[in-house]
Structure formats: structure tokens, C-alpha cells
Enzyme design. Sequence first.
Site, short mmCIF file in Angstrom:
data_model
loop_
_atom_site.label_atom_id
_atom_site.label_comp_id
_atom_site.label_asym_id
_atom_site.label_seq_id
_atom_site.Cartn_x
_atom_site.Cartn_y
_atom_site.Cartn_z
N HIS A 64 0.87 -1.18 0.00
CA HIS A 64 0.00 0.00 0.00
C HIS A 64 0.91 1.23 0.00
CE1 HIS A 64 1.08 -0.51 4.20
NE2 HIS A 64 0.47 0.61 4.55
N HIS A 66 1.28 3.88 2.01
CA HIS A 66 1.74 4.63 3.18
C HIS A 66 3.25 4.77 3.05
CE1 HIS A 66 -1.95 3.84 5.97
NE2 HIS A 66 -2.07 4.95 5.28
N ASP A 68 5.89 4.62 4.84
CA ASP A 68 6.90 3.70 5.38
C ASP A 68 7.10 2.47 4.48
OD1 ASP A 68 4.25 3.25 6.37
OD2 ASP A 68 4.99 1.83 7.85
N HIS A 69 6.26 2.34 3.45
CA HIS A 69 6.37 1.19 2.56
C HIS A 69 6.88 1.56 1.16
CE1 HIS A 69 4.19 -1.53 5.35
NE2 HIS A 69 3.82 -0.35 5.82
N HIS A 141 -7.19 -1.35 5.28
CA HIS A 141 -6.21 -0.49 5.95
C HIS A 141 -6.51 1.00 5.71
CE1 HIS A 141 -2.53 0.25 8.05
NE2 HIS A 141 -1.90 0.76 7.01
N ASP A 209 0.33 -4.22 6.45
CA ASP A 209 -0.63 -3.45 7.23
C ASP A 209 -2.10 -3.76 6.91
OD1 ASP A 209 1.85 -2.45 7.64
OD2 ASP A 209 1.31 -0.34 7.48
N HIS A 267 7.42 -5.43 10.73
CA HIS A 267 6.73 -4.15 10.91
C HIS A 267 6.57 -3.90 12.41
CE1 HIS A 267 3.61 -1.00 10.26
NE2 HIS A 267 4.15 -0.89 9.06
ZN ZN Z 1 3.30 0.47 7.67
ZN ZN Z 2 0.10 1.42 6.55
#
Ligand code: ZN
Ligand code: ZN
Length: 301
Positions: A64, A66, A68-69, A141, A209, A267
Site C-alpha cells: 500500500h 503509506h 513507510d512502505h 487499511h 498493514d 513491521h
Molecule cells: Zn506500515
Molecule cells: Zn500502513
Amino acid sequence: MASKVKLTFLGTSAQIPTAKRNHSAILLNYEGENILVDCGEGTQMQFRKAGLNPCKVTRILISHWHSDHVLGLPGLLSTLALSGYNKNLYVYGPRGTKEFMRDLLKVFNFQKKYEIIVEEVNGGKFYDNGDFYLEAQKMQHGIPANAYSFVIKDKLRLDKKKVEKSKLPFGPLIGKLKEGKDITYEGKKYKSKDFVYGEKGKKISIVLDTLINEKIIPFVKNSDILITESSFSSENSVEAKEHLHLTAKQCGEIAKKSKSSKLILTHISQRYENNIKGLLDDAKSSFKNAVIAEDFDEFKI
Ligand SMILES: [Zn+2]
Ligand SMILES: [Zn+2]
């Protein structure tokens, strides 16, 4: 002998990286394939530290969008361009991925030196080369998010010693035996089952996530390795639900109910850095064969 699958955890942190844990990224290596699942900030440096060559990446799966990914994507894509990457790079992700990739390449004024093929995948098989396939399942999510499975199919293998002994001529007849068909040669019958043996496939599932949901267990069923995000422990289950994440305990329950063989938690939030064992015990309360991944951990099956 079947080829091994090697998993390298290049980043195991949750939203905020720490001194020990980089943003999310997992590299799956199998024969000529190097499939990168997520590309958090600093992933290309993690490749270097692990002694791996980022130019060998063949496909990128995005769970996804976000940050951090995905924050590591522009850096990695630029490095590939500067390093003479000359293959097609396949990028798969949930709905919106085409638009985000287009915007990202525009923002960073990406000089197109190789082909990036972007595909949005929203469930089901999306790549199959006969030997293995990749599958996606929608998660929950707040924004479009996918879980992924990498599945090596069951195979029939030829017992070469038995074939040699039989003095059957090499060619289409032996091909038929390998396909499971019985044959006749010079008036004599040969049964396929006497010459072939089954080789069990492998399944690796990666659930990043997501809020717990009913799609997870059927999707990851019978995984040899199940990788899950584990942002919270069950002590913080209210927050896990609020932020649409899993708890370690839920991960253990998923592993148990899906009859998976091994659970790897990733994670990991910095709040558990001083109590990693507590987080792991939370998962182990329902599933014993669980570990927490550290950056640069490798697993082979
Ligand atoms: Zn994440
Ligand atoms: Zn996320």
C-alpha cells in the site's frame, strides 16, 4: 533437487525507522527472480549492507502507499537507471498505483532509461510462469492495500536413474511419462508412476498493514512461511483496531487457523524495542513456531 527460496528482511520497522530497524522491505529470491515486497526509505542502502545487488530486482510488489512502505522507491529507481538496468521492471500494487507511480516519476524528473511496467492488482493470480505464481488479496487499511502470496506449484519429477535403466529412448515418450501418462514401447508397457515422483510446492504469504479481516485465513492457507505485520501487542488491541493494524496475538491465531508452518513477524514498532520478547510471546500464545524478524535476517526453504 528443488531450488530454494531465500527471504531477506531488508527492513522490519513500523512507521518510524530506528537505529536497528529500517523501513519495510522484504526481498524474495528464487532462481532468477528477485521480488521486492515494499520499498521503505533507505531500502537501497539496506541492499548494499546485505551485500545484495539492487540491479537484480525483477519485480516490486507494493502492499500500500503509506510512506513507510514506498519512500525508498524514487531512490532505488534512480539507482537502477544510473547502473544501466536494462530489463523491464514490473511494479504491482493496489488501486491507485498507476497514478502514484506516474506522479512519483514526474516529481523526481525520472530519466527513462528502462521500461517500468505498472500493474494494479486487486485480487487473484496476477503472474504465472508455469513454475510459480503470484497472487494478491485486498486487505483493510483505510487506503487500498494488498496481501501477497508467492506459490511454487507441485511438480512431477523424473527419476533419471530409473529412466536410464529402462533403456527407453530420450524424446517424446519420456516427456509423456513426465506428464503422468503411461506409454508403450516395443510392445512393453511403462507406467508413469514407476518413473516419476511428486515434489511438493511451496507457499510464502506476506500480510502487511491491515485490520484483522475474514479474507486473511483462506488467502494464506497452508503457507510454509507466513509473514505478517505485527504493529501492536494484544495489550494495545484498541489502538490496533483504531489504526487498522494487526496484533501479534491475532498473527499467531491466523498462523494456527490457516495451518501455516512458520510465522515471521515484521513491521515492529519502536514502542516494543525494549520488550520484543513480550511481543513474540503474544503471538506464541496461539502459535509456537513464531519468530520476530530483525533487519538482514535470512530464511531459506
Ligand atoms: Zn506500515
Ligand atoms: Zn500502513
